[in-house]
Enzyme design. Sequence first.
Site, PDB file in Angstrom:
ATOM      1  CG  HIS A   8      -1.991  -0.973   1.247  1.00 11.27           C
ATOM      2  ND1 HIS A   8      -3.238  -0.736   0.747  1.00 11.27           N
ATOM      3  CD2 HIS A   8      -1.993  -2.251   1.678  1.00 11.27           C
ATOM      4  CE1 HIS A   8      -3.990  -1.820   0.895  1.00 11.27           C
ATOM      5  NE2 HIS A   8      -3.243  -2.756   1.461  1.00 11.27           N
ATOM      6  CE  LYS A  53      -5.865  14.175   0.014  1.00  7.12           C
ATOM      7  NZ  LYS A  53      -6.203  12.948  -0.709  1.00  7.12           N
ATOM      8  NE  ARG A  54      -2.717  10.185   9.912  1.00  2.00           N
ATOM      9  CZ  ARG A  54      -2.439   9.315  10.876  1.00  2.00           C
ATOM     10  NH1 ARG A  54      -3.332   8.409  11.235  1.00  2.00           N
ATOM     11  NH2 ARG A  54      -1.284   9.343  11.499  1.00  2.00           N
ATOM     12  CE  LYS A  56      -1.867  10.831   2.784  1.00  2.00           C
ATOM     13  NZ  LYS A  56      -2.658   9.970   1.872  1.00  2.00           N
ATOM     14  CB  THR A  91      -9.908   5.116  -0.986  1.00  2.00           C
ATOM     15  OG1 THR A  91      -9.347   5.495   0.276  1.00  2.00           O
ATOM     16  CG2 THR A  91      -9.248   3.835  -1.462  1.00  2.00           C
ATOM     17  CE  LYS A  97     -13.704   6.184   1.048  1.00  2.00           C
ATOM     18  NZ  LYS A  97     -12.729   6.250   2.145  1.00  2.00           N
TER      19      LYS A  97
HETATM   20  C1  26V Z   1       2.160   1.792   7.763  1.00  4.07           C
HETATM   21  C2  26V Z   1       2.758   1.768   8.978  1.00  4.07           C
HETATM   22  C3  26V Z   1       4.202   1.725   9.017  1.00  4.07           C
HETATM   23  C4  26V Z   1       4.672   1.294  10.338  1.00  4.07           C
HETATM   24  C5  26V Z   1       3.998   2.036  11.432  1.00  4.07           C
HETATM   25  C6  26V Z   1       2.538   1.742  11.437  1.00  4.07           C
HETATM   26  C7  26V Z   1       1.973   1.782  10.113  1.00  4.07           C
HETATM   27  C8  26V Z   1       0.605   1.814  10.002  1.00  4.07           C
HETATM   28  C9  26V Z   1       0.022   1.852   8.791  1.00  4.07           C
HETATM   29  C10 26V Z   1       0.790   1.844   7.672  1.00  4.07           C
HETATM   30  C11 26V Z   1       0.108   1.837   6.392  1.00  4.07           C
HETATM   31  C12 26V Z   1       0.392   3.017   5.595  1.00  4.07           C
HETATM   32  C13 26V Z   1       0.049   2.694   4.242  1.00  4.07           C
HETATM   33  C14 26V Z   1      -1.273   3.265   3.820  1.00  4.07           C
HETATM   34  O1  26V Z   1      -2.179   3.577   4.560  1.00  4.07           O
HETATM   35  N1  26V Z   1      -1.351   3.371   2.546  1.00  4.07           N
HETATM   36  C15 26V Z   1      -2.516   3.904   1.887  1.00  4.07           C
HETATM   37  O2  26V Z   1      -3.304   2.801   1.484  1.00  4.07           O
HETATM   38  C16 26V Z   1      -4.472   3.227   0.842  1.00  4.07           C
HETATM   39  C17 26V Z   1      -5.294   1.991   0.565  1.00  4.07           C
HETATM   40  O3  26V Z   1      -4.625   1.176  -0.353  1.00  4.07           O
HETATM   41  C18 26V Z   1      -4.116   3.983  -0.411  1.00  4.07           C
HETATM   42  O4  26V Z   1      -5.303   4.443  -1.017  1.00  4.07           O
HETATM   43  C19 26V Z   1      -3.220   5.168  -0.095  1.00  4.07           C
HETATM   44  O5  26V Z   1      -2.782   5.785  -1.279  1.00  4.07           O
HETATM   45  C20 26V Z   1      -2.023   4.705   0.699  1.00  4.07           C
HETATM   46  O6  26V Z   1      -1.273   5.807   1.154  1.00  4.07           O
END
Ligand code: 26V
Length: 823
Positions: A367, A558-559, A564, A668, A672
């Site tokens: 992701h 968004k975050r 971003k 995403t 929406k």
């Molecule tokens: C990564 C990490 C790294 C370690 C610390 C904890 C933690 C928690 C969550 C994540 C995930 C980050 C990746 C993420 O949210 N990616 C997003 O995924 C969406 C669904 O596929 C996508 O639409 C976004 O573009 C993407 O940034």
Amino acid sequence: MTNQQGLDYTARPGSTVSGHELANQISQELRLGQEVEPSQATSAQVYKASAAVVRRQMVEAWQRGQSQMVQGHTRAVGYLSAEYLLGKQLPNALLNTGLEAPFQQAMQELGFEPDDIFAAEREPGLGNGGLGRLAACYIDSLSSEGVPAFGYGIRYQYGIFEQAFDQEGRQRELADTWLEEGEPWGFENFGRARRVSFGGSVVAEGDRRTWQPDWAVKAVPVDYMVPGYASGRVNTLRLWEAKAYQEFDLATFNQSDYIGAVVPKVKAETISKVLYPEDSTPQGKELRLEQQYFFVAASLADAIATFYPGEREPDLTTLPSKICFQLNDTHPVIGIPELMRLLMDEHGYGWDEAWSITTRVFNYTCHTLLPEALEEWPAQLIAHLLPRHWEIIQEIDRRFVADLQARQVSDEQIDRMRIVTKADQPKVRMAYLATVGGSYVNGVAELHSQLLKDVTLKDFSALFPEKFTNVTNGVTPRRFVRLANPRLSALISEGLGSDAWLSDLEQLKGLEALADDPSFVDKFIEVKRANKADFVAFAQRKYGFEIDPDTMFDSMIKRLHEYKRQSLKILAVIAQYAAVKSGQVDPRSLVPRTVIFGAKAAPGYAMAKETIQLINNVARVVNNDPQVAGALSVRFPWNYNIELAEHLIPATELDEQISQAGKEASGTGNMKFALNGSLTVGTLDGANVEIRSRVGADNFFLFGMQVEDVDRLYSEGYDPRAYYEADPRLKAAIDMVASGSFSEGERSTYRNLVEDWLSKDYFMTLADFSAYMDIQSEIDEAYRDQRGWARKAIINVANSGFFSSDRAVKDYLERIWHTGPQE
Ligand code: 26V
């Protein structure tokens, strides 16, 4: 049956309970379950009783589905995800089970307003952002498509923090106490609890190696029903809660160390205590690895127990025909060595057989594109916490390297591809382990999957091209159109002649013809106007904002992340403001806008937090300046969450998807918005690329550098200061920040931001600034023609059916899971 807004609700087929019966059941539940007379009950009590009743309505279908799954021959899907950003359950459960109309009627009979009852629910925010919300959409679609599936995850006691802003506009984090008054949906299934062990050492007995852990926790599943929309299927979301085996260590207590006696309990329960609020920079924290192993180990053992009930020596060579596991990012990847351990150490299979089973059971979704977001665990930490897994990982790596050598891969390339890095302090690259240990790897949008093949996992895709595929993300139209936007939903159903589009979203295509029907366009404009009025009321009630409904609603939610580029948006706002202040622009010549931000920053992410502070202070200054009153205002409702998204998205006219090209995996929110009749201003990044090609270039405000431009500029050497010098609008905006205009004259407040813009600007905000300002003028022009704007928005809606999570799930079924609806 109509609701507060006078909208029509129709019961879905399958609903067998009348409103009157439902009212009786809720009354009964209030009296017997909560000892309160319905006429005396609070909204919270009615909510709780309603949830219990609705839950009971689903039990039969749930149990039926479970036994069909275990007895049948359809391969099930186990979705392994550390996050599920669910949003409120009650309205969704009512919609999906066909109880919406009976519930409306029941509330009328009992004298309650449904919206007040819905408001009493605390949303489970068990995720950070896109990845967690995607997991929630996918379990909805799996049930809606009738696929036997489990969601597996963690029941955090505290979800994503609640965001507040202090006097200075800085973010403050508060605990998300979503469980403080209990929660009526989860069922604690003590009978399915599992032991999850940690630490200790590995002992050899002959050629057998066994793990002798030194501590363990009890994983108790809390089961949530996941009702499909009009499908009759109810799947399970099984979230694990960590408990201590011993409440109280008597030996310690007897030595009169009263406090010390509860330490093991506290330690055990810490594992599911809180969601990590970072979503990009992995910290290599032991507790996080404990969380990951905790839920994955419990889930794998649970799946085996489910499919081989009561079997002491099950034939696990059949496991791949029973279930496959989707790894939602690298967080559950420790499941690969865990399944190897189970198969070899607990069930006596040899390496080759165990490996053959394991690699056919797992698949991995990536992701991200940010290299720093790819998890790498220090080997030392894994060895300490999971010594047997560390051995297995080393063996996977050893065999993998041997395989590469046999394929004549160069030593240099082998070193690049190792799962365990060669270093004094080696690390385990979880994305590589997932790629090697599973059948398929997918990205989440076409561009992202291409970049994974070309950049992030290039060596792997060159050697194993058949493993790589794409599944473009999708969102559930039930929550994000039907529930969030009942007016538009009613209009769509009227236009298409039925509501079948809700389970076959490509039918929206039928709206395209109506984009040229003046009466449809009028109704569409009326829907947006009414949604804006609703949002104005909501924002007034919840945040005390006074928003002018006759302005363009321009949203960026968004975050908060540098890539971003919220800073691009706020710099553009400042530039516009500066132009008015300097007399260059007459505010009456502007298209009046309300610029709305929603964003949480990771608590330790200093640059993101400084950006939040800047946005808040720009809002304070701009909103209090009579010179721009009526022309420009900035609103930053705090604590962006699913509820806020559901109110804001339907009211938005312009949405911002302005990440640096090549950085947003998919996005995403963009989907929406498109489905809710907003137009996008965006870069060619993530799923924007596919949205634009579907809705047509005329209906998407494209600007900025593309991936190739970005790469070129990096390699040429990027100098942000040159852009600052070249565009007076940009210079004016940055100077305004640097000079203290948004910090009451204090020049040091935004020092880090300003310094970064002028000397580093890794995500090239400054390089895209001019193009962004120029497209905003085009947007203003387009907006002046309200009917033309609405026409574009209708075409957007009509061509966004592809972005349903039902379609995405079907793509997974076909390309990766090789299964389908329960037979
Ligand atoms: C990564 C990490 C790294 C370690 C610390 C904890 C933690 C928690 C969550 C994540 C995930 C980050 C990746 C993420 O949210 N990616 C997003 O995924 C969406 C669904 O596929 C996508 O639409 C976004 O573009 C993407 O940034």
